[in-house]
Each structure stands twice: as structure tokens, then as C-alpha cells.
Design a protein around this motif. Structure first.
Motif, mmCIF file in Angstrom:
data_model
loop_
_atom_site.group_PDB
_atom_site.id
_atom_site.type_symbol
_atom_site.label_atom_id
_atom_site.label_comp_id
_atom_site.label_asym_id
_atom_site.label_seq_id
_atom_site.Cartn_x
_atom_site.Cartn_y
_atom_site.Cartn_z
ATOM 1 N N HIS A 38 0.875 -1.178 0.000
ATOM 2 C CA HIS A 38 0.000 0.000 0.000
ATOM 3 C C HIS A 38 0.911 1.227 0.000
ATOM 4 O O HIS A 38 1.624 1.483 0.965
ATOM 5 N N VAL A 39 0.910 1.950 -1.099
ATOM 6 C CA VAL A 39 1.936 2.984 -1.302
ATOM 7 C C VAL A 39 1.372 4.402 -1.271
ATOM 8 O O VAL A 39 0.516 4.756 -2.084
ATOM 9 N N HIS A 40 1.854 5.172 -0.332
ATOM 10 C CA HIS A 40 1.679 6.626 -0.349
ATOM 11 C C HIS A 40 2.955 7.148 -0.998
ATOM 12 O O HIS A 40 4.037 6.985 -0.449
ATOM 13 N N GLY A 41 2.832 7.682 -2.185
ATOM 14 C CA GLY A 41 4.002 7.985 -3.002
ATOM 15 C C GLY A 41 4.876 9.092 -2.449
ATOM 16 O O GLY A 41 4.520 9.795 -1.504
ATOM 17 N N ASN A 42 6.003 9.246 -3.097
ATOM 18 C CA ASN A 42 6.877 10.370 -2.753
ATOM 19 C C ASN A 42 6.315 11.632 -3.413
ATOM 20 O O ASN A 42 5.548 11.562 -4.353
ATOM 21 N N ILE A 77 -4.441 8.601 -4.732
ATOM 22 C CA ILE A 77 -3.638 8.918 -5.921
ATOM 23 C C ILE A 77 -3.931 10.317 -6.457
ATOM 24 O O ILE A 77 -3.102 10.911 -7.151
ATOM 25 N N GLN A 78 -5.084 10.853 -6.116
ATOM 26 C CA GLN A 78 -5.385 12.233 -6.519
ATOM 27 C C GLN A 78 -4.275 13.187 -6.106
ATOM 28 O O GLN A 78 -3.881 14.087 -6.874
ATOM 29 N N PHE A 79 -3.738 12.992 -4.892
ATOM 30 C CA PHE A 79 -2.696 13.906 -4.395
ATOM 31 C C PHE A 79 -1.358 13.700 -5.115
ATOM 32 O O PHE A 79 -0.391 14.403 -4.850
ATOM 33 N N HIS A 80 -1.311 12.689 -5.980
ATOM 34 C CA HIS A 80 -0.059 12.356 -6.668
ATOM 35 C C HIS A 80 -0.225 12.428 -8.181
ATOM 36 O O HIS A 80 0.475 11.751 -8.917
ATOM 37 N N SER A 81 -1.179 13.212 -8.655
ATOM 38 C CA SER A 81 -1.516 13.233 -10.090
ATOM 39 C C SER A 81 -1.492 14.656 -10.640
ATOM 40 O O SER A 81 -2.376 15.063 -11.376
ATOM 41 N N TYR A 82 -0.472 15.413 -10.255
ATOM 42 C CA TYR A 82 -0.427 16.823 -10.627
ATOM 43 C C TYR A 82 0.648 17.078 -11.686
ATOM 44 O O TYR A 82 1.779 16.631 -11.558
ATOM 45 N N GLY A 83 0.231 17.835 -12.702
ATOM 46 C CA GLY A 83 1.183 18.277 -13.716
ATOM 47 C C GLY A 83 1.610 19.721 -13.475
ATOM 48 O O GLY A 83 1.261 20.329 -12.456
ATOM 49 N N THR A 84 2.364 20.264 -14.416
ATOM 50 C CA THR A 84 2.886 21.632 -14.242
ATOM 51 C C THR A 84 2.517 22.526 -15.428
ATOM 52 O O THR A 84 3.181 23.510 -15.702
ATOM 53 N N GLU A 85 1.431 22.170 -16.100
ATOM 54 C CA GLU A 85 1.064 22.987 -17.253
ATOM 55 C C GLU A 85 0.239 24.193 -16.827
ATOM 56 O O GLU A 85 -0.189 24.292 -15.692
ATOM 57 N N GLY A 86 0.020 25.093 -17.793
ATOM 58 C CA GLY A 86 -0.843 26.244 -17.547
ATOM 59 C C GLY A 86 -0.108 27.412 -16.914
ATOM 60 O O GLY A 86 1.037 27.300 -16.487
ATOM 61 N N ASP A 87 -0.838 28.533 -16.852
ATOM 62 C CA ASP A 87 -0.253 29.774 -16.323
ATOM 63 C C ASP A 87 0.231 29.603 -14.894
ATOM 64 O O ASP A 87 1.189 30.221 -14.469
ATOM 65 N N ARG A 88 -0.475 28.786 -14.161
ATOM 66 C CA ARG A 88 -0.120 28.657 -12.740
ATOM 67 C C ARG A 88 0.741 27.437 -12.450
ATOM 68 O O ARG A 88 0.951 27.087 -11.304
ATOM 69 N N PHE A 91 0.166 24.415 -12.572
ATOM 70 C CA PHE A 91 -0.506 23.353 -11.819
ATOM 71 C C PHE A 91 -1.623 22.817 -12.690
ATOM 72 O O PHE A 91 -2.508 23.566 -13.108
ATOM 73 N N SER A 92 -1.557 21.528 -13.012
ATOM 74 C CA SER A 92 -2.529 20.986 -13.959
ATOM 75 C C SER A 92 -2.871 19.551 -13.613
ATOM 76 O O SER A 92 -2.262 18.949 -12.725
ATOM 77 N N SER A 93 -3.833 19.014 -14.330
ATOM 78 C CA SER A 93 -4.303 17.659 -14.050
ATOM 79 C C SER A 93 -3.455 16.623 -14.773
ATOM 80 O O SER A 93 -3.252 16.696 -15.986
ATOM 81 N N GLY A 94 -2.997 15.651 -14.001
ATOM 82 C CA GLY A 94 -2.314 14.508 -14.611
ATOM 83 C C GLY A 94 -3.215 13.286 -14.643
ATOM 84 O O GLY A 94 -2.741 12.161 -14.841
#
Lengths: 558, 426
Positions: free
Chosen positions: A234-238, A266-277, A279-282
Motif C-alpha cells: 500500500h503505497v503513499h508515493g513520494n 492517488i489524486q494527491f499524486h496526479s499533478y502536472g505543471t502545465e498552464g499559467d499557474r 498546476f494541472s491535471s495529470g
């Protein structure tokens, strides 16, 4: 005692039963095929038109142990908003974000849940976790013991011990902590934080041990698999919460060489870096990876808007996020050369771009993962939202019109960054029953729960079908726990005490020599005193331990 | 099960008499059940275990009675009370669970005998939180230990032996080179802080009433503020600057305090200055606070109360749901204001912790050796956890709990058994 549930519409995915009208019999707490010849039916419930499922199982919920009690201690103002007076049947307590133990049990049962699993049992704090769960009535419980930043494992890995020794230590830990499985939190990162490292990526070395998170995950996932523990590692990711962590998560999936892995919240580990801010959806990439890799399962850790508190073993991440604490107070701890914890109150706001997008990302993952047997309904209680919001979450998944209406109210910038509006999928009752019953039981390794076949425990929930799924799932007509009627019309009518589920994988007890020496040399307690006994769980005659078999997964019996 | 009628030596015994919960004692037992600490004792554990086994009878109004009659009388007192107070709370986890159940049923308030100290910490947690660690982390990591306002050892005798001057540590540290600083207090015995090689600790004394100024000054320095004063509370600011710099360069400093020893008005603000400066240090290096406590089952009371009611002690069930107030529900306040109308007092570890003087009908659940100046309405002797019966106990750091083992035969009931009987009689 024989009860008959007559003519309900049954959803029992473990047996492929999808909305079939049928009778169910339960004798002395267990489901039976049919009565014996001439056997008298003691109680009959006419369930014509009602929806019947097994009792729901929350496979990841913080309901017991040090950090939960710290969260309670931290938030008296939250309790004051939801006082729970005692009744003739039930004891007093408090509710909302981190309810008192008794209230937790009552409210889960009143929602049709009959089991909940504490995902972060620190071996050095396992007794407390079991004590708290022992004061949680009605539902069954259990936990996953936390490893991966404990100094003994890291020392063994630094010394390049062979996998058998690691397996023995892992099995010993499961026994000592009375656990159902193993969890790893920010693999190696909690230890790294104690050496003043502030981030630890998958291939970055722990400053002292020179061990990487990837190696920790490989060792532990293999150990769990080889021990025959049904619940995968059961993995809470880095890198929890860090924009761009979608890459870490994808690397984690790729990095375990096909061993089973459960990626939690996994929601807390599914973030991208696109967009003006930046912060985006992975979500799409994560869902694609889950769909492709059959060894991977995940629970979502959906956030919902409002006040809550985040309680985690990941003190590295929690310290990093402490500036967001609302109200502005937080606790971080380094714990016993074993682990750590961080407790940070949080208020998710629908007009906050990041929070709103987190909300959308969670829902995107739910809807883009094809196989409901490998994705699970959680809010990572209380981290994303209190468990009492599950009926609302189910409605979001089952009702596209409702979902899009909610979407239209969140931060407009977040709306434009999400594909949610374009997703038409609506979960069916059958799929909800998979996620919250059959799939959850299979994932956790509960062979006799989560289904309605002969031999299963009679944990059964009965709902009135209602197009408003939030209303439907908030207030079941009946909940049976081990064959006893415990909830009627959404209120507790009888207080029972559930079992504590554990696994007991076989191992070479010779490992105790090494563990005992380690404790004697470096610790402040003796190895033997770390062990939680059956008696610690069963004391005062309420709880008991149920050992689940370690021989892989339950076979379908239908 | 073990037979307790024989003499023998028991190893790995846990001592519940202070918050350190040392679990490496050897204890001898003779056929009469007398216990003697043979190894790894300290003055506290020796006192604790050497109390001879006794089983005095319960008393009602000073008369010897059977347990069932004492239980009936206690239930009557509780049943007649509108807002009873259950105080003392010197018990282990199972006893505390029974206390919680009874309090809920009886609409009682709860307070622990050491709460005046512990509430200083609780108020800090409720207001700003903190960053702390546990004993094994100290044992393996501390390089600079700052002790605020206490000698530690009069409360926790083996503290230095167990977690500071331990020979082995996990990360290649030369533990005898650890630095110890005593900050604040007057006339404190600092001998335990002398390193194994004879190196003396640094001592920066001040009168207790100046502790708030000193801690505020240190916090200000660490926050990068410039002080115009040249001395604070008799300590040269230059010394505080030096200490601040040492804290910043230490790899893992630990700042320890015992809230019970910070006995001046609004000491919680001094605790908060400690915990907030620890947070500041962690922006660049690692540091942890170390709140020391846990004597007389203080952590058991607060942990169990927190998971069952949602709040630590100083919580009342008078309105049928728990309410918490660190001032309002203190023993002192409830007794002096007349808001409590009966008192139940629990002290099962320590015969010397007798109830406060009061005219209220009082039921005492006491250690068998307890001598009471004022005869209560009911006295029920109860077993001592960790000697007469099993139990579970939380340590000072509020994380580790250890099993307490029965070491001898005893005719005394456990607190849990007695309270359950009273609850049933209500």
C-alpha cells in the motif's frame, strides 16, 4: 437464529449478480444457501423493491492511532460544532472532521459501512491504533503497518541483506502490529527528513543510508508478494502534493517490476505543471497507466470542499505544507526511529484554483479508470474530506447532471483546466458495489466479507432505491452486522463490536534474534513489548481477532 | 498462566512510576509477594515496587464493609450527584476506559491530578501546535540538548542514562560529545548533565519568574530580531545569542521541558515560545521539542479521553455530550466554585497522591497503602497496575504505550472492575 431477506434486488459483484431479485438467508451470522428441511425462519424482512448489497468496506480511513488522536486534540473548535449527546443505546462523543471513536463506529454503520481499515499503523504505535479501533463499535477494522522509513529496514537494505531476511522482518512486523498488510509512506522520505532532506525523489538517495525510494518500494512490494499477503504493498508515493508529481507516480508504477502495488490517495499524486499557474491535471495519464498495468490498483482520496484536517505519516510533506494550515496550527513529529507524523488542518475552497482543480482531478481519475475492481472510493478520511461525505461523492460519480452543476460552481480557471465536463460516464449501482464491497474485500484480503455468497459473514446493507443517490446512500433501511440488525432507517438500533482482521504470514522466527539485538542496542523499549497481543485487542470482552488466510485471493464461488 | 505464589525473578519488567516507562528492570518476588528491584532500578522504581502487598478492606464512613456494599454506596453518591467530578485519574488505559464510560453515564466532569502542568501543553497544541519527537529519536539523534527550567531527573531519574549518555547510537555519533545546556531556573542540580568524560554542561540560570522574558528573548533572536537590552532575567544577551547560534548550527537539537515544573502564571506562553522557536529552527535545520510528563498515568487519561470524547481531560458530560474547558473544568475550580457536588478520586499508582480537601461526598479509589487525613464517604482500595494486575500505559512522549504485567497475586480488584460494578448499579 435464521433470518430471511425476501425479494430484494441484489447487487453482489463477487458472484456476478447485477440487480437480480432473490432471497438471502443468514444463520447465526453467516449467509447460507437455503434453510435446512423444516427449519423455522426466525425473522423475515420483506425487501421487495429494495436494493441489497454486502456491507460497505472503507479500505483506507484514518480512524485509529496517534496522529488521529493528535488531530482530535488539535481541533476542539471543530468538535464543538458537532456535539453528539448520548442516547439510550449510544454513548456521547463528537463528530465532523475527526470524530470520537464511538461516533465513528455509529456513523459508519449508519451509512451502511461494516468495515474500515486504518492505513498508517506505526509499529511503535500499533497498540494505540488497536485500542482506538477497539473503542470503535459495530464495524470490523484492521490496519496496514507502516514500513519504509524505519531505521531497521533501511539498515538492512544498506547492509544489502538478502530478500529472505527482509521478508522475515516484514512478516514479523505484520505479526507484531496485528496488521492486514504493509504500507509505505514517502518511501525513505520520513527518515530523510530527520537528516534535514526536504524532498526525496524516486531515485534520490537518503543522505545517511544511500538507499533510494525506488529500492525501498522494490524490496517491500516483493516481500509482501512473496509472503502471500493478499493486500498488495500500500503505497503513499513520494512528493505528495507537489506540482509535477505525476512523473514520480508514473515512475513508481513502472519501477516495481510487475509486483502488485496499491497506490493510495492517488489524486494527491496526479499533478502536472502545465498552464499559467504551473498546476494541472495529470489524471488522464495516471488513468491510462492504471488501465494498462493490471498489477496496479488505486484509491482516489477525493477532496470535497470544506473544513477538515490532514493527518499523515508523511511529516516531510506535511511540514512543507504547514504554511497552508487553516486554522493556523499544526503538529509534526519524528517518531521512534520508526516513522513520523504530520497533522495539518485544512479548508478546501471551491473558489481556490488549486483546491478546485484537486476536486476535478479526483473525479477525472474515478471516471477515466476503466476497471472498478482496481479503483476505490475514498476521501482518505479525514484528509480529503470526512468519511461522512461518501454519499455526496457517490452522487457525483453516478449523476452526470449533478456533477456538471457542481463543476460549474468552482473556480472558473480550474474549470478550464479540467476535462471533467466532457466525461459522460456515470457509475452504475453494480460498479459502486464493486468499488465499495466486492473489490475492496478482494483488495484487502477479506475472504468472507464484501460478498453475499454462502459462507460469507452476514454483513448486509439494504437501501431504498432513490434517483437522488446521496439520499439513498446516506440512510440505509437496514444494516445487518454478522447477522444482527444494527441499523434501521439510518439509525443505530443495536451496538455490537466487530472483529479486527489480521493476516499471519509464515516466517523464520530466527529473525527475532537480530530484531531483539537492534532494540536492545538502539531503542528505549524491548522488542517483546512492541508486540500487540490478541489480548490487547480483545480485552474487556468486546473485540476479537479474525485471521484471514494468506493464500492469495478469494476465488469466486458462484 | 504464571503462578505468582512462587518466588522468582522477572526480567524486562516495565516500571509505571514515571513517564519514561523503563522496561528493562529485573524484579524479584518472594513467596509473600514482596517485590524488590534487582536491576536497573532508580529511587522511584524502588519505592514503587517495594511497597508490600496489602489488601485492606473497603470502608464506608470509616467502617469496614464488603466490596459490594462499598460499590452500592459509591453508586448512590454518584446517582444523587448532579455534577460529579472524577479526578486524580491515576490509572492505566483499561481503568481509564471504565472512567470514561462511567462519566458519560453519570454526567461527570473529568480531570487529572497533574493537569495544571499538562494543560499548559494542551493550550499550546490547541492554539498553535508544535514540532516534537519521541525518546528513541533523542537517544539516537540529539547533538544539542537544551533543558528549560528543570533538572529533569527529579521527575525522570534515568533520563540521561537512557537517552543522552547512552553509549551506542545509530548514526555514528560520539554520544559523550553531546552538548547539554540548562536554561532557566535557580539552584538546579545539573550533575546529571555532566558528560561521561567529565565535561560540564552549560548553565544559564534565571529566576522562574523571568523564564517568560528569557524564552521570548531567545525566540526573538532566532527570528532574526535585534535586542536592545544587554541582559534578560540576569542572563547576558550575548549568552543567548551564542545559544541561538548553537541551535542554528546543531544538526538535531532537542529542547526539553516539563510543563509541571514551569510553575508560574501563564507558563503556557513560555511553552509556546519554546515550541514556536523550534518551528523557526526547522526552516533551516532539524530540531524537536520534547515535552516531558506522563507521571501518574497522565498520558493514559488524556489519550483515552481524547479518543472517546474528542477532548483531553477537563471535559464534562454534564449536558449529555462532552464539553471541554481547560479552566472551567479544573478540579480546583469545580471544587471552589461549588459546581461539583460529589468527587470520585483515583490514585492507583501512588498512595501519597491523596484527594484535595473538600466537604463534598467523596469516593476514593486508592492504592492499598493510602493514608487519608480526612476519611472519605467511601474508600475502595484497588490494585496497582503493573504489580497487582495487567494494564497498558502511555509513555511521556504520548506515542509509545507499553503493557504492564501482573507480578504477584493480589486480592484487590482493578479500578476497571470496580467502576464497571458501580456503573451497573447506577
Amino acid at each position: 437464529m435464521l433470518i430471511k431477506l425476501t425479494g430484494g434486488t441484489v447487487y453482489d459483484p463477487a458472484h456476478g449478480i447485477n440487480g437480480k431479485v432473490m432471497d438471502i438467508y443468514a444463520r447465526d451470522g453467516r449467509i447460507v444457501e437455503r434453510p435446512r428441511d423444516g427449519e423455522k425462519i426466525d425473522q423475515e424482512y420483506n425487501l421487495a423493491g429494495k436494493v441489497v448489497m454486502a456491507g460497505a468496506i472503507d479500505m483506507h480511513t484514518h480512524i485509529g492511532g496517534g496522529k488521529v488522536n493528535i488531530a482530535r486534540t488539535l481541533l476542539p473548535e471543530d468538535h464543538r460544532g458537532d456535539p453528539v449527546p448520548h442516547s439510550d443505546l449510544c454513548r456521547a462523543g463528537c463528530g465532523h472532521a475527526v470524530p470520537s471513536t464511538l461516533t465513528t463506529g455509529y456513523r459508519y454503520a449508519e451509512m451502511g459501512y461494516t468495515a474500515g481499515f486504518e492505513p498508517a499503523v506505526l509499529p511503535m504505535n500499533a497498540r494505540q491504533a488497536h485500542l482506538e479501533m477497539g473503542d470503535t463499535p459495530i464495524i470490523d477494522k484492521g490496519g496496514y503497518a507502516m514500513l519504509g522509513s524505519d531505521d531497521l529496514l533501511l539498515r538492512m537494505m544498506a547492509a544489502n541483506k538478502d530478500q529472505n531476511a527482509i521478508n522475515d522482518y516484514v512478516a514479523w512486523t505484520i505479526h507484531a502490529s496485528q496488521a492486514m498488510g504493509i504500507k509505505v509512506v514517502n518511501a525513505g522520505g520520513i527518515s530523510a527528513f530527520k537528516f534535514n532532506q526536504r524532498m526525496l525523489d524516486l531515485d534520490e538517495q537518503n543522505a545517511y543510508y544511500k538507499v533510494t525510494p525506488r529500492e525501498v518500494l522494490q524490496r517491500l512490494s516483493r516481500a509482501v508478494h512473496e509472503l502471500g499477503v493478499p493486500h498488495p504493498l500500500h503505497v503513499h508515493g513520494n512528493n505528495l502534493g507537489v506540482p509535477g508529481n505525476v512523473e514520480t507516480t508514473l515512475n513508481t508504477i513502472a519501477g516495481v517490476e510487475g509486483y502488485p502495488l496499491h497506490l493510495t490517495h492517488i489524486q494527491f499524486h496526479s499533478y502536472g505543471t502545465e498552464g499559467d499557474r504551473k498546476f494541472s491535471s495529470g489524471a488522464a495519464r495516471i488513468a491510462e497507466a492504471i488501465n494498462k498495468n493490471k498489477n496496479i490498483s488505486a484509491d482516489v482520496g477525493q477532496i470535497l470542499f470544506g473544513q477538515t484536517v490532514t493527518a499523515s505519516g508523511d511529516n516531510m510533506s506535511q511540514f512543507r505544507n504547514a504554511g497552508h494550515a487553516t486554522p493556523n496550527k499544526w503538529v509534526c513529529m519524528d517518531i521512534e526511529c520508526d516513522a513520523g507524523c504530520g497533522v495539518v488542518p485544512f479548508k478546501y475552497k471551491d473558489q481556490n484554483f488549486v483546491n478546485a482543480l484537486q476536486w476535478a482531478i479526483g473525479l477525472e481519475i474515478f471516471l477515466l479508470v476503466d476497471d472498478p475492481w482496481r479503483i476505490f472510493l475514498t476521501t482518505d478520511h479525514p484528509n480529503g474530506a470526512p468519511f461522512t461525505s461518501y454519499p455526496h461523492l457517490i452522487k457525483l460519480l453516478m449523476d452526470k447532471t449533478f456533477r456538471n452543476e457542481m463543476l460549474s460552481r468552482i473556480s472558473p480557471d480550474a474549470q478550464t483546466m479540467s476535462t471533467l465536463a466532457s466525461i459522460d460516464r456515470e457509475y452504475s449501482l453494480y460498479e459502486i458495489a464493486i468499488m465499495t464491497r466486492a473489490g475492496a474485500a478482494k483488495l484487502v484480503g477479506l475472504h468472507d466479507r464484501g460478498h453475499l455468497g454462502a459462507g460469507a459473514a452476514a454483513d448486509i446493507t439494504v437501501y431504498t432505491d432513490n434517483a437522488d443517490r446521496e439520499k439513498m446512500f446516506a440512510k440505509p433501511d437496514y444494516v445487518f452486522k454478522d447477522g444482527e440488525l444494527v441499523v434501521r432507517d439510518g439509525s443505530v438500533v443495536k451496538v455490537t463490536w466487530g472483529a479486527t482482521h489480521v493476516v499471519k504470514p509464515e516466517f523464520d522466527r530466527g529473525i527475532e534474534k537480530e530484531i531483539a539485538k537492534y532494540f536492545d542496542t538502539y531503542h528505549t523499549v524491548k522488542m517483546d513489548h512492541v508486540k500487540v497481543t490478541d489480548q490487547h485487542i480483545a480485552d474487556d470482552g468486546r473485540g476479537h481477532v479474525q485471521v484471514q488466510a494468506c493464500e492469495g485471493r478469494r476465488e469466486k464461488t458462484a | 498462566m504464571e503462578t505468582f505464589a512462587q518466588a522468582g525473578t522477572m526480567d524486562s519488567v516495565t516500571c509505571p512510576f514515571c513517564g519514561l516507562l523503563c522496561d528493562d528492570l529485573s524484579v524479584e518476588r518472594d513467596v509473600a509477594g514482596n517485590l524488590n528491584v534487582a536491576k536497573n532500578g532508580c529511587h522511584k522504581s524502588i519505592t514503587f515496587f517495594s511497597r508490600a502487598p496489602q489488601a485492606p478492606s473497603p470502608r464506608v464512613d470509616g467502617r469496614t464493609v464488603e466490596l459490594k456494599d462499598a460499590v452500592a454506596k459509591a453508586a448512590k453518591i454518584l446517582g444523587n450527584a448532579r455534577h460529579p467530578l472524577i479526578a486524580g485519574l491515576g490509572t492505566e488505559v483499561q481503568g481509564m476506559r471504565a472512567v470514561m464510560s462511567l462519566a458519560d453515564k453519570a454526567g461527570a466532569a473529568l480531570d487529572h491530578m497533574n493537569s495544571n502542568g499538562f494543560m499548559r501543553n494542551i493550550q499550546v497544541v490547541q492554539n498553535s501546535g508544535w514540532q516534537i519527537c519521541t525518546l528513541t529519536e533523542v537517544r539516537n539523534r540529539v547533538d544539542l540538548l537544551v533543558i528549560v527550567g528543570t533538572d529533569v531527573v527529579s521527575l525522570f531519574p534515568r533520563f540521561f542514562e537512557r537517552v543522552v549518555w547512552n553509549r551506542d547510537s545509530m548514526f555514528d555519533q560520539n554520544t559523550s560529545a553531546r552538548e547539554v545546556v540548562y536554561l532557566g531556573g535557580r539552584g538546579i542540580d545539573t550533575s546529571a548533565g555532566v558528560a561521561p568524560d567529565g565535561r560540564k554542561p552549560d548553565v544559564l540560570p534565571c529566576d522562574p519568574e523571568h523564564m517568560p522574558d528569557v524564552m521570548a528573548a531567545l525566540r526573538a533572536l532566532l527570528a532574526g530580531k535585534k535586542l536592545h537590552a544587554t541582559e534578560v532575567g540576569g542572563i547576558a544577551v550575548a549568552e543567548l545569542e551564542k545559544l541561538a547560534q548553537r541551535l542554528q548550527t546543531a544538526k538535531y537539537s532537542v529542547i526539553a521541558w516539563a510543563a509541571g515544573a514551569l510553575n508560574f502564571p501563564h507558563a503556557e506562553l513560555t511553552v509556546q515560545n519554546i515550541t514556536e522557536l523550534v518551528k523557526t529552527l526547522n526552516k533551516t535545520t532539524r530540531s524537536s521539542g520534547l515535552p516531558l510528563g506522563g507521571n501518574e498515568g497522565e498520558m493514559n487519561a488524556n489519550q483515552v479521553s481524547a479518543w472517546i470524547s474528542g477532548y483531553p481531560v477537563r471535559t464534562s458530560y454534564a449536558r449529555a455530550y462532552p464539553e471541554h474547558d481547560p479552566y472551567h473544568f479544573s478540579t480546583d475550580h469545580l471544587l471552589s466554585s461549588g459546581e461539583a457536588d460529589a468527587m470520585l478520586w483515583v490514585s492507583s499508582f501512588n498512595p501519597d497522591r491523596v484527594p484535595p480537601k473538600t466537604d463534598l461526598p467523596t469516593v476514593v479509589f486508592g492504592h492499598a497503602h493510602m493514608k487519608l487525613e480526612q476519611e472519605p464517604a467511601v474508600f475502595i482500595p484497588v490494585g496497582t497496575p503493573g504489580a497487582d494486575h495487567n494494564g497498558i500505559m502511555f509513555r511521556s512522549d504520548n506515542v509509545v504505550s507499553l503493557p504492564l504485567d501482573q507480578l504477584r497475586d493480589s486480592a484487590l480488584p482493578s479500578l476497571g472492575e470496580v467502576l464497571t460494578a458501580i456503573e451497573q448499579a447506577l
